[in-house]
Structure formats: structure tokens, C-alpha cells
Motif scaffolding. Structure first.
Motif, PDB file in Angstrom:
ATOM      1  N   SER A 138       0.826  -1.213   0.000  1.00 57.54           N
ATOM      2  CA  SER A 138       0.000   0.000   0.000  1.00 57.54           C
ATOM      3  C   SER A 138       0.858   1.260   0.000  1.00 57.54           C
ATOM      4  CB  SER A 138      -0.944   0.004   1.212  1.00 57.54           C
ATOM      5  OG  SER A 138      -0.220   0.064   2.425  1.00 57.54           O
ATOM      6  N   TRP A 139       2.035   1.214   0.656  1.00 58.23           N
ATOM      7  CA  TRP A 139       2.950   2.363   0.694  1.00 58.23           C
ATOM      8  C   TRP A 139       3.411   2.724  -0.724  1.00 58.23           C
ATOM      9  CZ3 TRP A 139       5.102   5.926   4.035  1.00 58.23           C
ATOM     10  CH2 TRP A 139       6.288   6.540   3.634  1.00 58.23           C
ATOM     11  N   TYR A 140       3.851   1.711  -1.464  1.00 55.82           N
ATOM     12  CA  TYR A 140       4.375   1.987  -2.806  1.00 55.82           C
ATOM     13  C   TYR A 140       3.259   2.286  -3.806  1.00 55.82           C
ATOM     14  CZ  TYR A 140       8.969   0.792  -1.083  1.00 55.82           C
ATOM     15  OH  TYR A 140      10.150   0.801  -0.357  1.00 55.82           O
ATOM     16  N   LEU A 141       2.088   1.691  -3.617  1.00 57.78           N
ATOM     17  CA  LEU A 141       0.963   2.031  -4.476  1.00 57.78           C
ATOM     18  C   LEU A 141       0.539   3.481  -4.282  1.00 57.78           C
ATOM     19  CD1 LEU A 141      -1.329  -1.147  -4.323  1.00 57.78           C
ATOM     20  CD2 LEU A 141      -0.034  -0.305  -6.292  1.00 57.78           C
ATOM     21  N   SER A 142       0.628   3.958  -3.039  1.00 59.68           N
ATOM     22  CA  SER A 142       0.236   5.347  -2.765  1.00 59.68           C
ATOM     23  C   SER A 142       1.144   6.337  -3.480  1.00 59.68           C
ATOM     24  CB  SER A 142       0.240   5.619  -1.254  1.00 59.68           C
ATOM     25  OG  SER A 142       1.574   5.640  -0.743  1.00 59.68           O
ATOM     26  N   ARG A 143       2.362   5.922  -3.787  1.00 60.12           N
ATOM     27  CA  ARG A 143       3.314   6.804  -4.465  1.00 60.12           C
ATOM     28  C   ARG A 143       2.942   7.015  -5.934  1.00 60.12           C
ATOM     29  NH1 ARG A 143       9.450   5.701  -2.585  1.00 60.12           N
ATOM     30  NH2 ARG A 143       9.603   7.764  -3.556  1.00 60.12           N
ATOM     31  N   ILE A 144       2.095   6.152  -6.459  1.00 61.18           N
ATOM     32  CA  ILE A 144       1.627   6.342  -7.834  1.00 61.18           C
ATOM     33  C   ILE A 144       0.143   6.715  -7.854  1.00 61.18           C
ATOM     34  CG2 ILE A 144       3.373   4.821  -8.824  1.00 61.18           C
ATOM     35  CD1 ILE A 144       1.258   2.621  -9.007  1.00 61.18           C
ATOM     36  N   GLY A 145      -0.352   7.168  -6.705  1.00 57.62           N
ATOM     37  CA  GLY A 145      -1.712   7.694  -6.644  1.00 57.62           C
ATOM     38  C   GLY A 145      -2.796   6.696  -6.329  1.00 57.62           C
ATOM     39  N   ILE A 146      -2.417   5.454  -5.995  1.00 60.79           N
ATOM     40  CA  ILE A 146      -3.409   4.438  -5.633  1.00 60.79           C
ATOM     41  C   ILE A 146      -3.390   4.278  -4.118  1.00 60.79           C
ATOM     42  CG2 ILE A 146      -4.123   2.038  -5.891  1.00 60.79           C
ATOM     43  CD1 ILE A 146      -2.631   2.013  -8.573  1.00 60.79           C
ATOM     44  N   ARG A 147      -4.458   4.693  -3.459  1.00 61.39           N
ATOM     45  CA  ARG A 147      -4.497   4.652  -1.998  1.00 61.39           C
ATOM     46  C   ARG A 147      -5.492   3.588  -1.544  1.00 61.39           C
ATOM     47  NH1 ARG A 147      -4.903   9.964  -0.897  1.00 61.39           N
ATOM     48  NH2 ARG A 147      -2.636  10.101  -0.872  1.00 61.39           N
ATOM     49  N   LEU A 148      -4.983   2.504  -0.979  1.00 56.97           N
ATOM     50  CA  LEU A 148      -5.832   1.428  -0.486  1.00 56.97           C
ATOM     51  C   LEU A 148      -6.386   1.783   0.897  1.00 56.97           C
ATOM     52  CD1 LEU A 148      -3.635  -1.682  -1.401  1.00 56.97           C
ATOM     53  CD2 LEU A 148      -5.479  -0.659  -2.741  1.00 56.97           C
ATOM     54  N   PRO A 149      -7.643   1.459   1.173  1.00 58.91           N
ATOM     55  CA  PRO A 149      -8.204   1.721   2.502  1.00 58.91           C
ATOM     56  C   PRO A 149      -7.621   0.767   3.532  1.00 58.91           C
ATOM     57  CG  PRO A 149      -9.774   0.486   1.180  1.00 58.91           C
ATOM     58  CD  PRO A 149      -8.616   0.836   0.266  1.00 58.91           C
ATOM     59  N   GLY A 150      -7.637   1.183   4.794  1.00 60.23           N
ATOM     60  CA  GLY A 150      -7.117   0.342   5.873  1.00 60.23           C
ATOM     61  C   GLY A 150      -7.721   0.746   7.202  1.00 60.23           C
ATOM     62  N   LEU A 151      -7.464  -0.049   8.212  1.00 60.11           N
ATOM     63  CA  LEU A 151      -8.040   0.213   9.529  1.00 60.11           C
ATOM     64  C   LEU A 151      -7.387   1.402  10.229  1.00 60.11           C
ATOM     65  CD1 LEU A 151     -10.136  -0.952  11.532  1.00 60.11           C
ATOM     66  CD2 LEU A 151      -8.272  -2.252  12.580  1.00 60.11           C
ATOM     67  N   THR A 152      -6.143   1.699   9.857  1.00 55.62           N
ATOM     68  CA  THR A 152      -5.387   2.789  10.471  1.00 55.62           C
ATOM     69  C   THR A 152      -5.019   3.831   9.427  1.00 55.62           C
ATOM     70  OG1 THR A 152      -4.462   1.418  12.239  1.00 55.62           O
ATOM     71  CG2 THR A 152      -3.218   3.379  11.635  1.00 55.62           C
ATOM     72  N   CYS A 153      -5.206   5.087   9.795  1.00 54.33           N
ATOM     73  CA  CYS A 153      -4.811   6.209   8.954  1.00 54.33           C
ATOM     74  C   CYS A 153      -3.491   6.758   9.498  1.00 54.33           C
ATOM     75  CB  CYS A 153      -5.896   7.284   8.994  1.00 54.33           C
ATOM     76  SG  CYS A 153      -5.545   8.755   8.040  1.00 54.33           S
ATOM     77  N   TYR A 154      -2.525   7.041   8.614  1.00 53.92           N
ATOM     78  CA  TYR A 154      -1.244   7.546   9.084  1.00 53.92           C
ATOM     79  C   TYR A 154      -0.850   8.818   8.344  1.00 53.92           C
ATOM     80  CZ  TYR A 154       0.956   5.526   4.892  1.00 53.92           C
ATOM     81  OH  TYR A 154       1.306   5.216   3.598  1.00 53.92           O
TER      82      TYR A 154
END
Length: 246
Positions: A223-239
Motif C-alpha cells: 500500500s505504501w508503494y501504491l500510494s506513491r503512484i496515486g493508488i491509496r488502499l483503505p485500511g483500519l489505520t490512517c497515518y
């Protein structure tokens, strides 16, 4: 005690926190706000032996401090006095791991942190909070939560203090599905009390614990590396990792 076993969520949380800190060039002076049983502070101290960690928690009584001090590394200092943080000349990182949701007026705490003499434009603040207000339930109330967050609401809170988000996202992606199931189970079982101390009753063996911790870690990295290309996966914790706007 010697028989106490850490939950995979706690172990993965430490790995994620270390990953966040290693993104910074400096992490010698660290302040851990709401440090609880000092597990995170102690883990950081072992992994970053050159660091100096001040662990603050308002619930540290003299007896608790005496008990915890037996096991914490020498580069960890425990305190229940927030004003003692003012003696730190330079703060490289402030940690707020699952803390803000326990505070009715989180703006007040952030204001006090930003006013610390050692806080500079280079200081990083690392924050995690439970995600999605729609999942707020009796479970949250039992844990002493006032609210849950998403990236938008967390970003709004931080920007009101002139803090810019360097990185933001969600983690513990698979646990979100578990929490949704629990949420709806609570809805259908209105009269049944929900246990709030599940992580402290973890009794699985080392292989199971290691496997689940690895799953949490792998999904975080994905999810960290996907977020770097604009794909943000949902999760139980927001950081978020943030610092003062220049």
C-alpha cells in the motif's frame, strides 16, 4: 510477565514506525507521546541505539514508572511531566501512535507540542489514528475514543496548525474487513458487551504470530508503494508524516 505475548498488530506497528523514522535523515532525539507500556519506545531504542527517546504518558504513576524502568533500555527516559519535554534542545521526531483519538480537543495537544523549544521546521511528526468515523461503535467508546479519522479530517486538523503532510495513507488493510464485520456484529447484538482488551489476550504461538505480523508488514509495503503512484488502499489505520510548513 514472562508469559505475555505481543499481538501481531503491535509488532507490525513497531516495524512500520521504524520504517517511517528511517525515511528521515535524522532520528537521534525522539519524543513518544502517549507511550503506554513503552513497548514502542523500547523497540526503537534497541533498533536505534544512538537515539535518545523521551517517553511521555499522563498515566505514569510513581509505581508504574518504577515497574517499567526495570526493563526499558538506558536510552529511554520515561516521564509523566509534559513540561520536562521543554528541556530537549532539538527534537528530530514526535510520535503520536494512536493517541489523538483519545483526546477530546486534539488541537490543544498539537499546540503544546509545537510550542516545545526543541520543535523546529525539520521536526517530523508521525501520527496514526483509527480510520473511518462510520465505523465508530461501542468498541471505540470502551477504548476511550472520541472519534475516528480519515485522511481528509486528519489533514484538516494538521493544516490548521500549519503542518504539511509529507506522506499519508492507510495501513492494516486486511484488518479493515475484520473491523467491518465486528461493527455489524455489534449492531445485531446490541445487548452484548464488547471486549476492549483483545490484543492483551493474544495467546498464539511464535509461528502464527510471525506469519500474521509478516502479512501486515507486506500489505503495508504494498500500500505504501501504491500510494506513491496515486493508488491509496483503505485500511483500519490512517497515518501521516508531517512537519511545519516553511
Amino acid at each position: 510477565s514472562n508469559t505475555f505475548k505481543r499481538h501481531p498488530w503491535e509488532l507490525a506497528r513497531l516495524k512500520i514506525l521504524l520504517f517511517f523514522l528511517k525515511q528521515s535523515k535524522r532520528c537521534f532525539s525522539i519524543v513518544d507521546i502517549g507511550s503506554g507500556d513503552a513497548f514502542l519506545s523500547s523497540g526503537l531504542a534497541h533498533q536505534l541505539p544512538d537515539s535518545r527517546i523521551k517517553a511521555f504518558d499522563i498515566n505514569y504513576s510513581e509505581d508504574v514508572l518504577n515497574e517499567l524502568s526495570v526493563n526499558v533500555p538506558s536510552n529511554v527516559c520515561l516521564t509523566s511531566n509534559f513540561d520536562s519535554l521543554r528541556s530537549i534542545s532539538t527534537i528530530d521526531a514526535v510520535i503520536l501512535m494512536d493517541v489523538l483519538e483519545h483526546i477530546e480537543q486534539p488541537k490543544d495537544l498539537l499546540h503544546r507540542i509545537l510550542k516545545l523549544p526543541g520543535f523546529t521546521e525539520k521536526t517530523k511528526i508521525i501520527i496514526t489514528v483509527p480510520a473511518y468515523q462510520k465505523l465508530f461503535s461501542r468498541h471505540d467508546k470502551e477504548l476511550g475514543h472520541f472519534r475516528r479519522y480519515n485522511i481528509k479530517t486528519l489533514e484538516s486538523l494538521l493544516q490548521s496548525h500549519k503542518l504539511k503532510l509529507i506522506r499519508k495513507g492507510y495501513c492494516f488493510n486486511s484488518l479493515l474487513l475484520v473491523r467491518i464485520f465486528q461493527f455489524w456484529s455489534e449492531k445485531f447484538r446490541k445487548s452484548k458487551k464488547v471486549s476492549s482488551n483483545g490484543i492483551h489476550k493474544w495467546n498464539k504461538g511464535k509461528p502464527t504470530t510471525s506469519f500474521i505480523t509478516s502479512v501486515f508488514w507486506i500489505e503495508f509495503k504494498i500500500s505504501w508503494y501504491l500510494s506513491r503512484i496515486g493508488i491509496r488502499l483503505p485500511g483500519l489505520t490512517c497515518y501521516s508524516i508531517c512537519q511545519l510548513s516553511q
